[in-house]
Design a protein around this motif. Sequence first.
Motif, PDB file in Angstrom:
ATOM      1  N   TRP A 163      -0.257   4.811  -5.863  1.00 15.72           N
ATOM      2  CA  TRP A 163      -1.129   5.203  -4.747  1.00 15.72           C
ATOM      3  C   TRP A 163      -2.238   4.206  -4.502  1.00 15.72           C
ATOM      4  CZ3 TRP A 163       0.757   8.543  -1.536  1.00 15.72           C
ATOM      5  CH2 TRP A 163       1.722   9.444  -1.989  1.00 15.72           C
ATOM      6  N   ASP A 177      -1.783   1.289  -3.928  1.00 14.76           N
ATOM      7  CA  ASP A 177      -1.298   0.363  -2.909  1.00 14.76           C
ATOM      8  C   ASP A 177      -1.669   0.822  -1.491  1.00 14.76           C
ATOM      9  OD1 ASP A 177      -0.203  -1.272  -4.701  1.00 14.76           O
ATOM     10  OD2 ASP A 177       1.867  -0.627  -4.423  1.00 14.76           O
ATOM     11  N   TYR A 178      -2.195   2.023  -1.370  1.00 16.49           N
ATOM     12  CA  TYR A 178      -2.437   2.584  -0.038  1.00 16.49           C
ATOM     13  C   TYR A 178      -3.930   2.651   0.272  1.00 16.49           C
ATOM     14  CZ  TYR A 178       2.441   3.795  -0.329  1.00 16.49           C
ATOM     15  OH  TYR A 178       3.806   3.715  -0.451  1.00 16.49           O
ATOM     16  N   ARG A 179      -4.240   2.545   1.568  1.00 15.16           N
ATOM     17  CA  ARG A 179      -5.632   2.672   1.999  1.00 15.16           C
ATOM     18  C   ARG A 179      -5.765   3.837   2.970  1.00 15.16           C
ATOM     19  NH1 ARG A 179      -6.713  -3.480   3.650  1.00 15.16           N
ATOM     20  NH2 ARG A 179      -4.659  -3.130   4.524  1.00 15.16           N
ATOM     21  N   ASP A 183      -3.659   4.053   6.008  1.00 17.89           N
ATOM     22  CA  ASP A 183      -2.217   4.238   5.790  1.00 17.89           C
ATOM     23  C   ASP A 183      -1.842   5.711   5.784  1.00 17.89           C
ATOM     24  OD1 ASP A 183      -1.860   1.514   5.528  1.00 17.89           O
ATOM     25  OD2 ASP A 183      -2.376   1.566   3.415  1.00 17.89           O
TER      26      ASP A 183
END
Lengths: 229, 302
Positions: free
Chosen positions: A3, A5-7, A10
């Motif tokens: 998680w 990896d997400y902003r 996103d």
Amino acid sequence: MNWLDYRLHDFLLFAPDAYWRLFEQANQGVWPLPLAFPLLLAICLVAYWRFKRTVPYLAVGTLGMAWAWCGGFFVDRWYVQINWLASYAVPAFYLQALLIVGLGIIWGRRQELTVSTWRRLTGLILVLGASFLYPVAAFTRGQGIMGGEFVGTATDPTAVATLGFGLIARGPLAAICLPIPLAVCVISFLTLWAMGSWQATIPLAAIATILISLWPPSKPSIGAWAADR
Amino acid sequence: MNRRAVIQGMAGVAATAMLTASSPAAAAVSAWRRIPSTNVQIPAVGIGSWITFNVGSDPVLLDRSTRVIAAFLEEGGGMIDSSPMYGSSQATIGHALEQLGDAGRVFSADKVWTSAADARGQLEQTGQRWGIGRFDLLQVHNLVDWQANLELLFALKETEQLGHVGITTSHGRRHGDLERIMATQPVDFVQLTYNLADREAEARLLPLAQEKGIAVIVNRPFRRGALIRHLSGKPLPAMAPELKAESWAQISLKFILGHPAVTCVIPATTRVDHVRENKRVVLAPMPDAAMRRDLAAHFADL
Ligand SMILES: NC(=O)c1ccc[n+]([C@@H]2O[C@H](COP(=O)([O-])OP(=O)(O)OC[C@H]3O[C@@H](n4cnc5c(N)ncnc54)[C@H](OP(=O)(O)O)[C@@H]3O)[C@@H](O)[C@H]2O)c1
């Protein structure tokens, strides 16, 4: 799944038009039911002016039904269509409904309302604003009243009205009106902010109002609510 | 009719209709690109579906999406890219294809975005939402559980239940891992972010794709629209007339498609005029390496 990896952006899975049109479709399907909750809250306020001292059963019943309907109808039937993350929030709506109704019935008659004029006034403004100003915001989006966000249908006015009620009530009933509605306001603020909507300021203002109302401790705080007589 | 055959057949016609560049500097035009591992040809401009097609059951927005996909097919069709992550987008595509009855012009590309244990169930649901039984391309979305998921996709390809296997990333994330996968796994496609503002892929990933014969799909060509908003009102580069580019959107797509490693770009849109504008970039010359350097320099100066 990592998680990290997400902003925030996103997680915004939908465009603003898809989001705002949801209210129009949800309202259309059950019109004029969405008007019921604001009207019931208005009756509660009249009852409040008349009886003043105790928590009206009608208010806890209305708010309890509002949370159950909002979770089961709007979130679970409409919002999840464009935001699958919302399905995780549905149990919280049912839980809030149970807590308000349960505690309202147990403590309702014995539970007096706040004696703080500041809290009472702020609470009333939040309940009234959520019931009657929120739906009107639809006009700023070029939608008619059918696109309005109503207490009991839409998440945000339901949360804001409950926060207002929490300020007017006190003791355990007041305390359980805070965590879930505040969480809804935080999520809503982040969503609307990611959408670039000015309406992000409304849940933010509601959160700020609650924090100011509970702080500094010279005003009655959560801990002091039970003893606030 | 078999979709792949249609795409290959149309490619044959298009390939012979290559336009001549208007300047010796600009590269010749082909609306079609070859997938190195299978020699299948696909249109160079596809379409994405993140956010734009996530419209739930709204009849007005479903209709709008169908019109966008209809225009896309009219302009030659090609890759439609989606993912289970994109809300109702898969179902919107399925709705449009059912309405239009023209799935033969589509190169269907979707993804697996879950742990390997749930992957088969997710793929089945994806197929149901699109209304198709076999995908031209399935990709491991954002490297999720990639070893096991790639294994599954290779097995599906082996048994001809799938056309191609790919893996995706975006926003420049995990390029090191992606590079290792490209170097060691027999993937047909890699999908990554590359545009005027995000050029990390130029250093290692794009050259590696060329070296290994891996087709490249470029996502986020407009940085989800932010790039176009940033460039709006700014003067187009002097070479725009030579490239027959009339907007920054077209310049941006040409910059991407001008890279020899790029197979396909997949801009997303809710607008029929935008889908036509995007598809038509291939009707005029692409910038060559020197022009692309100038474009990058012009962009950096803005
Ligand atoms: N990890 C992954 O696998 C991954 C990650 C990201 C993206 N993707 C894929 O890549 C696709 C593309 O990326 P994206 O959707 O993030 O962003 P994008 O394609 O860079 O930008 C989409 C935005 O550009 C605007 N646009 C499109 N054509 C235009 C034109 N001709 N002129 C002006 N504006 C234009 C659209 O607005 P209008 O609606 O107004 O046209 C839309 O808001 C995605 O849809 C998805 O399929 C995959």
